[in-house]
Design an enzyme around this catalytic site. Structure first.
Site, short mmCIF file in Angstrom:
data_model
loop_
_atom_site.label_atom_id
_atom_site.label_comp_id
_atom_site.label_asym_id
_atom_site.label_seq_id
_atom_site.Cartn_x
_atom_site.Cartn_y
_atom_site.Cartn_z
N SER A 725 0.83 -1.29 -0.23
CA SER A 725 -0.10 -0.03 0.15
C SER A 725 0.94 1.33 0.06
O SER A 725 0.35 2.26 -0.21
CB SER A 725 -1.10 0.14 1.28
OG SER A 725 -0.34 0.01 2.37
N LYS A 768 -6.89 3.51 8.35
CA LYS A 768 -6.03 4.54 7.93
C LYS A 768 -6.38 5.86 7.70
O LYS A 768 -5.84 6.86 8.10
CB LYS A 768 -5.35 4.21 6.43
CG LYS A 768 -4.82 2.84 6.66
CD LYS A 768 -4.39 2.47 4.99
CE LYS A 768 -3.55 1.03 4.95
NZ LYS A 768 -3.42 0.62 3.52
#
Length: 837
Positions: A725, A768
């Site tokens: 990511s 996140k």
């Protein structure tokens, strides 16, 4: 002297029986007694002669249960008709032939049923007990052999001849005599009933044959063995047979003496224990602490009957209870059996609490105790609605997954209160032994049931709420795999017959409501995860943390520190400063610690009378807690080109990370630092490869790759990092460096990249985004494939953020850089945005 079978006492013989009626004695002078001369005188024929009974015709007395040897005195109880007629005819002082029967069970033996070698005997005394019984004492004279039986009626008469054994004086005979005397002396010492002069009697016998006869007379051996010694014509063989019998008897006596000593010692020990226990019982009775074991066993039986055990368990309990009655209380087995039965009696086989089906009441409790957690509350209320319509007792198996400190464990107590059930918590973190789940087998010392059966006993209900805390941290290695044992517990199709190794009978766990908690799903095996309904518990936003602090944390800390609302007051600005600048977490544990620190400082001031009331605002927070721990640094750190802000998922919920890129004179090498994993290194290589393939589009000078080395670093180098990511963030940092364009300070991003320039979706979006929002980020760049995760983000967070969804790497630069690079890539591409631009 013992006989081959039990007989009546000498005073009450059977009317058709002859047997030895007392002890047989041996006299040394027996061979010198007189007998008949065997002439033609009728008296001699009847055994009344006064000369030697050699080659004479003598009346025969069949002896049923022993052998008469020369020199032995033997009392007889006579009751058979033929023998009575013989003794009446011969009388006291007469001489007869005494032979033994081959079969002791024959009452009227024929000549062929008698041994033909016997002993001539003198009748010393005849005593009339009654008309059918005589008591006779006879003395053996010498060894004879019957050569012919003259008559059988009215009693047996036989022609006999003397058959004395010739004694020898050889070395072998002397050795045999010495061995027999030594063994006989040893046997006499082992038999306390024998007279003290028996040893002298043995040592004074000089005749080898008489020694063998004397020894055999006093040994309790079968008639056949005694007869074998009497029938031997060779004194050497007679001595050998007697010596063999002595050896056997000595070994038997030694073993018997050892057994008697052991039994006597055990009896003395048991008698001592019995005496002491009787004293202890009397003392307890005087103290009012009488603990009668019989009463306890009966009480235990009543408890087992009242427990309502299933049929299978009841059979096992009855069997173990019967076994308990037969075990001594001092035995270790007694404690094992007693403990096992107490466990069976204490378990809630039929006890259960009634569920509260009032959904409004349950909603009020959940809202009062916990802020947020909408998904969990919704699922609990759904269960209550279904159970109120279909009351089969089955409960769901939930797994709450989320970062630490968000209230997963404490939620279980609130659920139990809302349902009206008992509450139990099992900590599974670090459990490595399967026996912790299934229990130990009772063959082991200190065995006990597993955690689940123990929790059922403590709950005293078969339908409690059981929290399985930290299920993702159960150990799995060479020492065991407890997760495999959990498969049966958490399977609704199997747990109604859960088998604990200690109980060894099925127990129903299907009515238990299991709520597991975990920080991440990676540590849970797939088969176990498939048995649970997973509910994600997100981290708290700033408004939620402030609400939790007001409603729960501050009142709790005031109470624990002895303060009241009139002595301490937190302003909203003060609470916000603590949350933003002194904690950075998904939950509220550190927030509670900081609030506790403020309460302690205020408590000291109240005791010292420095103030009666204190208000905690921003200035007071800085004064009490010191310099700020966390400051919004995204804008400051991205002031220069080559630094991008990324978003990472962690076990504690999520965090932001900075990726720094720089260049230096070199030959085009790429260096990566910061404890990066293989996947993260590959993402950096992908970003470089894509930039080199599109450098004309981005306005990058081709000489950069030949004249410079690139270095990419991710701070916090001690912490391992990996995952795809960060690909978008690395690409943006390198693009900023090579185009010398600064990245916006309030932008954070995440996403996986490909060589074709695509941006692929990633996981952990909710954690996140919440972490970025806590850090002061206001613009988020996400892959277009993650639009599906947008509903998981709280509404107030979405309203405070501008979220850009991208599908290509070129689009990322348009949203991230202050001035997108010139070229084809700089042309605007439509991109969906959410929030306030």
């Amino acid at each position: 002297m013992t006989t081959d079978r039990q007989r009546p006492s000498a005073g009450t013989p059977s009317p058709a029986d002859d047997f030895v009626a007392g002890p047989v004695r041996y006299v040394l002078a027996a061979g010198d007694d007189d007998g008949g001369d065997g002439g033609s005188d009728p008296a001699a024929a009847q055994g009344k002669s006064t000369g030697r009974a050699l080659d004479a015709v003598l009346p025969v007395l069949p002896l049923r249960n022993s052998v008469l040897y020369p020199g032995a005195l033997m009392p007889l109880a006579v009751g058979r008709p033929k023998t009575l007629r013989l003794l009446n005819a011969v009388g006291t002082g007469g001489t007869i032939a005494v032979v033994s029967q081959r079969d002791k069970d024959v009452d009227d033996p024929e000549p062929d049923e008698l041994y033909w070698v016997g002993t001539s005997a003198k009748i010393l005394r005849v005593h009339h007990e009654d008309e059918n019984t005589l008591h006779v004492v006879v003395q053996g004279l010498e060894r004879i052999r019957c050569t012919e039986f003259v008559q059988t009626e009215p009693y047996i008469i036989a022609r006999v001849e003397a058959a004395a054994v010739e004694d020898e004086d050889s070395v072998e005979i002397q050795a045999l005599v010495r061995s027999i005397k030594e063994l006989a002396s040893e046997i006499i010492e082992l038999i306390p009933e024998l007279p003290s002069g028996a040893v002298d009697l043995v040592n004074n016998i000089d005749s080898p044959s008489r020694l063998a006869y004397m020894v055999m007379t006093h040994l309790a051996v079968p008639v056949e063995e005694k007869q074998e010694v009497l029938q031997e014509d060779d004194v050497r063989m007679a001595l050998r047979r007697a010596l063999g019998v002595l050896n056997e008897q000595l070994e038997v006596l030694r073993v018997s003496q050892r057994i008697n000593s052991e039994v006597k010692g055990e009896m003395n020990k048991n008698q001592r224990e019995f005496f002491l226990r009787q004293q202890l019982k009397a003392i307890r009775k005087e103290l009012g602490e009488d603990d009668d074991e019989e009463d306890f066993v009966e009480l235990l039986r009543e408890r087992l009957m009242q427990a309502g055990l299933p049929d299978d368990a009841q059979k096992v309990a009855n069997k173990e209870l019967n076994r308990l009655r037969s075990i001594q209380p001092s035995s270790p087995e007694y404690t094992v059996a007693r403990t096992y039965l107490e466990w069976l009696a204490d378990l809630p086989w039929q006890k259960s609490t009634e569920d509260h089906h009032d959904i409004t009441h349950a909603r009020d409790i959940l809202e009062r105790e916990h802020h947020g957690l909408k998904k969990v509350k919704k699922r609990i209320l759904e269960f209550l609605a279904v159970s109120s319509l279909k009351r089969d007792g089955r409960s769901p198996i939930l797994c709450l997954v989320g970062p630490p400190g968000v209230g997963k464990t404490s939620l279980g107590r609130s659920v139990a209160e809302a349902l009206g059930r008992k509450y139990q918590r099992l900590s599974l973190g670090g459990v490595r032994d399967e026996a912790e789940i299934r229990g130990h087998r009772r063959t082991y010392i200190g065995a006990m049931p597993g955690k689940f059966i123990q929790s059922m006993k403590r709950a005293e209900s078969r339908n409690p709420v059981v929290i399985l805390d930290e299920i993702d941290k159960v150990g799995r290695d060479w020492r065991g795999d407890p997760t495999s044992a959990l498969l049966e517990v958490l399977d609704p199709e199997q747990n109604h017959t859960f088998m604990d190794h200690y109980l060894d009978v099925p127990f129903d766990l299907s009515r238990v409501m299991f709520i597991a908690t975990a920080n991440q799903l990676d540590g849970i095996p797939r088969p176990l995860l498939d048995r649970m309904e997973v509910i994600d518990v997100p981290g708290y936003t700033l408004p939620e943390k402030m609400a939790i602090a007001r409603k729960h944390l501050i009142p709790k800390q005031l109470h624990e520190h002895g303060l009241d609302a009139g002595q301490l007051d937190f302003t909203d600005a003060g609470i916000e400063k603590i949350i933003v600048n002194y904690t950075r977490e998904a939950g509220v544990r550190n927030l509670e610690r900081k609030l506790a620190a403020c309460c302690r400082i205020v408590a000291v001031g109240v005791v010292e009378r420095r103030w009666e009331r204190r208000t905690i605002d921003e200035d007071a927070v800085a004064e009490m807690l010191g310099p700020e721990v966390y400051v919004p640094e995204a804008a400051e750190r991205t002031e220069i080109a080559g630094i991008a802000t990324g978003m990472a998922w962690t076990e504690v919920g999520g965090d932001i990370l900075f990726i720094e890129a720089t260049k230096m004179p070199g030959s085009g090498k790429l260096r990566l630092t910061g404890s990066l994993g293989e996947v993260m290194k590959e993402s950096a290589e992908l970003a470089v490869s894509y930039l080199r393939s599109k450098m004309a589009n981005f306005g990058i000078d081709p000489s950069v790759w030949k004249e410079n080395d690139l270095h990419v670093h991710v701070p916090a180098g001690a912490i391992p990092k990996d995952g795809p990511s960060a690909g978008v963030t690395m690409f943006t940092a390198l693009s900023s460096l090579l185009t010398d364009t600064r990245i916006k300070g309030d932008v954070a991003m995440t996403g996986e990249i490909t060589l074709r320039g695509m941006v692929l979706p990633v996981g952990g979006i909710k954690e996140k985004v919440l972490a970025a929002h806590r850090s002061g980020i206001r613009q988020i760049i996400l892959p277009a494939g993650n639009k599906k995760d947008l509903p998981d983000i709280p509404d107030d967070v979405r309203e405070d953020l501008t979220i850009h969804f991208v599908s290509r790497m070129d689009e990322v630069l348009r949203h991230a850089l202050d001035a997108p690079p010139e070229g084809p890539a700089s042309k605007p591409v439509p991109s969906p945005e959410v929030g306030i631009a």
